[in-house]
Write a protein that holds these residues in place. Structure first.
Motif, short mmCIF file in Angstrom:
data_model
loop_
_atom_site.label_atom_id
_atom_site.label_comp_id
_atom_site.label_asym_id
_atom_site.label_seq_id
_atom_site.Cartn_x
_atom_site.Cartn_y
_atom_site.Cartn_z
N VAL A 294 0.90 -1.68 -0.35
CA VAL A 294 -0.11 -0.06 -0.16
C VAL A 294 0.48 1.28 0.56
O VAL A 294 1.61 1.13 0.14
N ARG A 295 -0.01 2.72 -0.62
CA ARG A 295 0.84 3.56 -0.88
C ARG A 295 -0.03 4.36 0.11
O ARG A 295 1.03 5.23 0.62
N SER A 296 -0.58 4.72 0.80
CA SER A 296 -1.30 5.11 1.94
C SER A 296 -2.59 4.51 2.69
O SER A 296 -3.37 3.52 1.66
N VAL A 297 -2.68 5.31 3.49
CA VAL A 297 -3.94 4.45 4.00
C VAL A 297 -4.42 6.18 5.58
O VAL A 297 -3.94 6.53 5.78
N THR A 298 -6.08 6.00 4.72
CA THR A 298 -6.82 6.90 5.05
C THR A 298 -7.76 6.27 6.47
O THR A 298 -8.46 5.50 6.18
N ILE A 299 -7.72 6.56 7.75
CA ILE A 299 -8.70 6.47 8.61
C ILE A 299 -9.91 7.22 9.13
O ILE A 299 -9.24 8.18 9.51
N LEU A 300 -10.93 6.80 9.14
CA LEU A 300 -11.34 7.76 9.95
C LEU A 300 -12.20 7.60 10.83
O LEU A 300 -12.65 6.44 11.65
N THR A 301 -12.51 7.81 12.55
CA THR A 301 -13.21 7.38 13.87
C THR A 301 -13.05 8.91 14.31
O THR A 301 -13.43 9.76 14.04
N ARG A 302 -13.99 8.62 15.47
CA ARG A 302 -14.89 9.92 16.31
C ARG A 302 -13.07 10.55 16.99
O ARG A 302 -13.30 11.37 17.68
N ASP A 303 -12.19 9.50 17.27
CA ASP A 303 -10.90 10.56 18.44
C ASP A 303 -9.75 10.37 17.76
O ASP A 303 -9.67 9.90 17.01
N GLY A 304 -8.88 11.03 17.70
CA GLY A 304 -7.54 11.40 17.29
C GLY A 304 -6.56 10.19 17.99
O GLY A 304 -6.01 9.63 16.44
N LEU A 305 -6.13 9.83 18.62
CA LEU A 305 -5.36 9.57 18.42
C LEU A 305 -5.31 7.31 18.34
O LEU A 305 -4.15 6.80 17.38
N TYR A 306 -6.44 6.54 18.86
CA TYR A 306 -6.96 5.80 17.26
C TYR A 306 -6.88 5.09 16.08
O TYR A 306 -5.92 4.72 15.49
N GLY A 307 -7.59 6.27 15.60
CA GLY A 307 -6.99 7.31 14.38
C GLY A 307 -5.93 6.78 14.18
O GLY A 307 -5.22 6.36 13.07
N ASP A 308 -4.74 7.67 14.63
CA ASP A 308 -3.84 7.94 13.90
C ASP A 308 -3.04 7.05 14.47
O ASP A 308 -2.04 6.45 13.31
N ALA A 309 -2.79 6.18 15.42
CA ALA A 309 -2.17 5.11 16.00
C ALA A 309 -2.74 3.99 14.37
O ALA A 309 -1.94 3.46 14.25
N LEU A 310 -3.88 3.61 14.07
CA LEU A 310 -4.18 2.75 13.68
C LEU A 310 -3.79 3.04 11.76
O LEU A 310 -3.71 1.91 10.87
N SER A 311 -3.72 3.98 11.25
CA SER A 311 -3.33 4.23 10.49
C SER A 311 -2.10 4.11 10.34
O SER A 311 -1.74 3.66 9.40
N THR A 312 -1.22 4.09 11.09
CA THR A 312 0.28 3.79 10.83
C THR A 312 0.04 2.30 11.08
O THR A 312 0.73 1.36 9.79
N ALA A 313 -0.17 1.30 11.95
CA ALA A 313 -0.25 -0.17 11.50
C ALA A 313 -0.29 -0.35 11.26
O ALA A 313 -0.72 -1.43 10.26
N CYS A 314 -2.15 -0.20 10.08
CA CYS A 314 -2.77 -0.22 9.21
C CYS A 314 -2.06 -0.40 7.68
O CYS A 314 -2.02 -0.97 6.74
N PHE A 315 -1.43 0.39 7.89
CA PHE A 315 0.00 0.72 6.65
C PHE A 315 0.80 -0.84 6.97
O PHE A 315 1.15 -0.54 6.01
N VAL A 316 1.30 -0.45 7.84
CA VAL A 316 2.48 -1.59 8.10
C VAL A 316 1.54 -2.88 7.54
O VAL A 316 2.11 -4.04 6.91
N LEU A 317 0.83 -3.00 7.80
CA LEU A 317 -0.19 -4.17 7.51
C LEU A 317 -0.65 -5.00 6.15
O LEU A 317 -0.84 -6.31 5.98
N GLY A 318 -0.96 -3.66 5.76
CA GLY A 318 -1.20 -3.66 4.35
C GLY A 318 -2.74 -3.95 4.46
O GLY A 318 -3.93 -4.13 5.39
N ALA A 319 -3.48 -4.07 3.22
CA ALA A 319 -4.75 -3.76 2.94
C ALA A 319 -5.55 -4.75 3.45
O ALA A 319 -6.74 -4.79 4.82
#
Ligand code: AMP
Ligand code: MG
Length: 357
Positions: A294-319
């Protein structure tokens, strides 16, 4: 109905509507825009407020709290809490975390578990070996060589959130941990770069709720928050960047009310050498920039911390694995693959519209 009675009723109705709109702050608010830098990135604010003076005040307060946050979480700043924690690596005393930092580290360790190690804030010493931030800031690759394999292996050996020890120091009446003493093994270094912008959004959200602002869109680098309502009642429109041409969007998210949109991409900070793009998101399994298709991952959440952590995690994990993690965490995700394909969770489809222009 008599003419005078009609006029009386219409007058009351108009007054009532006026009152209603001003109570919601809808009819009176105008947009005020600000741009500044903090946490090594651009901060843009669009504030819907009743007047310029209030908007100026809110905008200045937002920048102040971002600067305060940076002073706490940046490992580069010697007076920061995270720097102090890193200094105690290998010590038997450890370090007593503040309440805020105890919560942050607990969320990070929780996501390390959920992501099966893909998200790991103990990756600091490996990130420093690569030093991608400095190369990206320098804007050229002359003299760049990937770190020596032996050095990488040695640093990787001290990483792993599973090696962190957290002992409850202060608990509440129910025995829930409020403050923990943290023990880092020798050589381990924490790096909160993957959650800094999300934490910033959470701090801003807390502040906005008290600020009297009617609506706001605030971006801190690749993380954007929407808050409140637009005066015209329309949706917030947030662009999703094309990872191969960040000056363009691949589509738009249409959002109402409070949301956090966090994007991680290989276009944000990188250096290119011998046809290879070495970017800033590392795979803790290899110590190398993540290469998960993947080249980029966009995460939509209600709060910031989990969203930011998840975007990095999901980038590493792939689609595939990333999509599952996001869903398990109740978040929506959008991936742009190496082939330029867009893959989304079912829920994301309600918000995203591709730009075919
Ligand atoms: P982001 O742009 O939010 O994806 O965060 C990237 C930043 O997080 C990097 O610049 C590093 O400081 C840090 N980082 C890199 N790889 C990881 C990882 N696998 N887990 C946690 N943090 C990471
Ligand atoms: Mg992140």
């Amino acid at each position: 109905m008599k003419k005078s009675l009609k006029r009386f009723t219409a007058g009351w109705l108009a007054a009532l509507l006026c009152l209603l709109f001003s109570a919601c702050g809808v009819s009176q608010s105008s947009r005020y825009r600000y741009a500044d830098t903090c946490m090594g990135t651009l901060v843009q604010q669009s504030l819907y407020a009743s007047d310029q003076a209030s908007a100026d005040e809110i905008s200045a307060a937002v920048m102040k709290l971002l600067r305060e946050l940076e002073q706490t979480i940046s490992w580069r700043i010697e007076a920061s809490e995270i720097h102090a924690v890193n200094q105690t690596a290998g010590s038997v005393e450890g370090y007593v975390l503040s309440r805020d930092m105890t919560d942050i580290i607990n969320v990070c360790v929780n996501l390390w578990e959920k992501s099966e190690g893909a998200f790991d804030v103990t990756i600091g010493s490996v990130a420093r070996l690569w030093n991608i931030d400095a190369w990206a800031a320098a804007g050229g690759s002359e003299g760049f060589v990937p770190p020596d394999q032996g050095a990488l292996r040695r640093e990787l050996a001290v990483c792993g959130s599973g090696k962190l020890l957290l002992k409850t120091e202060v608990s509440d009446e129910e025995g829930e941990p409020l403050q923990a003493r943290i023990f880092l093994p020798r050589g381990m270094q924490l790096d909160l770069g993957a959650v800094g912008k999300g934490l910033a959004l959470d701090r801003i959200l807390d502040f906005l709720a008290e600020s009297g602002v009617d609506g706001a869109v605030i971006s801190v680098g690749g993380s954007v928050l929407t808050y409140g309502a637009r005066p015209d009642g329309g949706e917030w429109k947030i662009g999703v960047v094309n990872p191969r041409d960040p000056s363009e969007n691949i589509g738009i998210l249409s959002l109402e009310g409070q949301w956090c949109v966090s994007t991680s991409g290989d276009y944000e900070r990188y250096v290119e050498a011998d046809g290879i793009r070495y970017h800033h998101i590392l795979d803790p399994a290899t110590g190398f920039p993540a290469d998960s298709g993947v080249r980029s991952v966009t995460i939509l959440t209600r709060d910031g911390l989990y969203g930011d952590a998840l975007s990095t995690a999901c980038f590493v994990l792939g689609a595939e694995r990333g999509m599952k993690l996001a869903s398990d965490c109740g978040a929506e995700a959008l991936f742009v693959t190496d082939e330029g394909e867009i893959l989304m969770t079912e829920g994301m489809k309600r918000f995203f519209q591709a730009d075919f222009g």
